[in-house]
Design a protein around this motif. Structure first.
Motif, short mmCIF file in Angstrom:
data_model
loop_
_atom_site.label_atom_id
_atom_site.label_comp_id
_atom_site.label_asym_id
_atom_site.label_seq_id
_atom_site.Cartn_x
_atom_site.Cartn_y
_atom_site.Cartn_z
N ASN A 169 51.48 70.21 32.27
CA ASN A 169 52.05 71.38 31.59
C ASN A 169 51.07 71.97 30.58
OD1 ASN A 169 54.45 71.06 33.02
ND2 ASN A 169 55.36 69.76 31.44
N ARG A 172 48.43 73.86 32.58
CA ARG A 172 49.01 75.07 33.16
C ARG A 172 49.21 76.14 32.10
NH1 ARG A 172 55.11 74.74 34.44
NH2 ARG A 172 55.00 74.91 32.17
N ASP A 173 49.77 75.77 30.94
CA ASP A 173 50.01 76.74 29.87
C ASP A 173 48.70 77.33 29.36
OD1 ASP A 173 52.68 76.22 30.16
OD2 ASP A 173 52.80 74.86 28.43
N TYR A 174 47.66 76.51 29.30
CA TYR A 174 46.36 76.99 28.81
C TYR A 174 45.84 78.11 29.70
CZ TYR A 174 41.35 77.20 27.95
OH TYR A 174 40.08 77.65 27.71
N TRP A 175 45.84 77.87 31.02
CA TRP A 175 45.27 78.86 31.93
C TRP A 175 46.17 80.09 32.08
CZ3 TRP A 175 40.43 78.94 32.65
CH2 TRP A 175 39.68 77.77 32.64
N LEU A 176 47.48 79.91 32.01
CA LEU A 176 48.36 81.07 32.05
C LEU A 176 48.12 81.95 30.83
CD1 LEU A 176 51.74 79.52 33.28
CD2 LEU A 176 50.19 81.04 34.55
N ASN A 177 47.84 81.33 29.70
CA ASN A 177 47.54 82.09 28.48
C ASN A 177 46.20 82.80 28.59
OD1 ASN A 177 48.16 82.76 25.60
ND2 ASN A 177 46.25 81.63 25.28
N GLN A 178 45.23 82.15 29.21
CA GLN A 178 43.90 82.75 29.37
C GLN A 178 43.95 84.02 30.21
OE1 GLN A 178 40.78 81.71 27.98
NE2 GLN A 178 42.23 80.54 26.72
N LYS A 180 46.76 85.99 30.84
CA LYS A 180 48.01 86.73 30.68
C LYS A 180 47.77 88.24 30.62
CE LYS A 180 48.07 86.22 25.62
NZ LYS A 180 48.83 85.68 24.47
#
Length: 202
Positions: A169, A172-178, A180
C-alpha cells in the motif's frame, strides 16, 4: 522446454587446468545456493529445494576432440545438442558445463543454465566469481571470495514482503501520488524511410 535454456559458449586459449576448473565449480556450488537448487511441487505450488553441495551430482564434463580431423563439426553438434537438452527441474542439476578440447591450447567452454536459476545480471556475477576462483587456485592460493551475507531466496522473500500487505500500500500510494497530475507526452524524434518507387516510376 528448451526455450528456457540459457546457453553460452566461449573459446579459451592457453593450457587449461581441469583440477582448478573442478575446484572453482565446487566453490561456486558452495557459495551460491541457487546453483544447487531444484524445483519441487508441494500442494500444487512450486517450491525451491536447496541441496548440500556434497553429493549434489554436478560434474564438469570433458571431451578431448584433438584426435578427430572433423573436430570442428563434432564440436558444433555437441554444442547444438547439449544447448537444447532439457533439464529436470525436480532432479537437477539445473546447469551444465562441457569443456571441448580442440587443440593443446584451445578449449571450447559451453555453459548452459536453466532460466529459473539465472538471468543476464547473475550470469555476470557467475563468471566474475569463476574467474577469480580459477585465477587464485592456479596460483596455489585459497578461495579469495568472502562468504555471502544473503542468498537469492532471502532477496525473493524480501521482495514478496514488499509486494504484499502494508508495504504494498505504501508503494502504491507513493506512485499514485507521483502521477496524480496530467503527464505531458514524451515526444521522441523518429526517422521515416522514403518509400521505394513502384513499377519503376518516380
Amino acid at each position: 522446454r528448451s526455450a528456457y535454456n540459457m546457453p553460452m559458449c566461449y573459446e579459451m586459449r592457453g593450457i587449461l587446468s581441469m583440477e582448478s576448473v573442478g575446484r572453482s565449480f565446487e566453490s561456486l556450488l558452495e557459495r551460491h545456493e541457487i546453483l544447487r537448487t531444484t524445483i519441487v511441487t508441494i500442494d500444487g505450488e512450486p517450491r525451491q529445494q536447496v541441496h548440500r553441495s556434497e553429493g549434489y551430482g554436478f560434474e564438469v564434463e570433458y571431451e578431448d576432440l584433438r584426435s578427430f580431423p572433423d573436430r570442428e563439426k563434432i564440436a558444433g553438434q555437441v554444442i547444438s545438442t547439449r544447448s537444447s537438452e532439457l533439464f529436470d527441474l525436480e532432479k537437477g542439476p539445473l546447469f551444465r558445463c562441457i569443456l571441448l578440447q580442440m587443440e593443446a591450447e584451445r578449449t571450447l567452454f559451453l555453459l548452459v543454465l536453466h532460466h529459473i536459476i539465472a538471468d543476464g545480471w547473475s550470469i555476470e556475477v557467475f563468471f566474475n566469481d569463476l574467474i577469480k576462483l580459477y585465477t587464485a587456485y592456479e596460483k596455489g592460493e585459497e578461495n579469495p571470495l568472502q562468504p555471502l551475507r544473503i542468498q537469492y531466496k532471502d532477496y525473493a522473500a524480501w521482495t514478496n514482503g514488499e509486494l504484499s500487505g502494508e508495504q504494498s500500500n505504501i508503494h502504491r500510494d507513493y506512485w499514485l501520488n507521483q502521477f496524480k497530475e496530467k503527464i505531458d507526452p514524451i515526444r521522441l524524434p523518429f526517422y521515416q524511410a522514403e518509400r521505394e518507387p513502384r513499377n519503376g516510376s518516380n
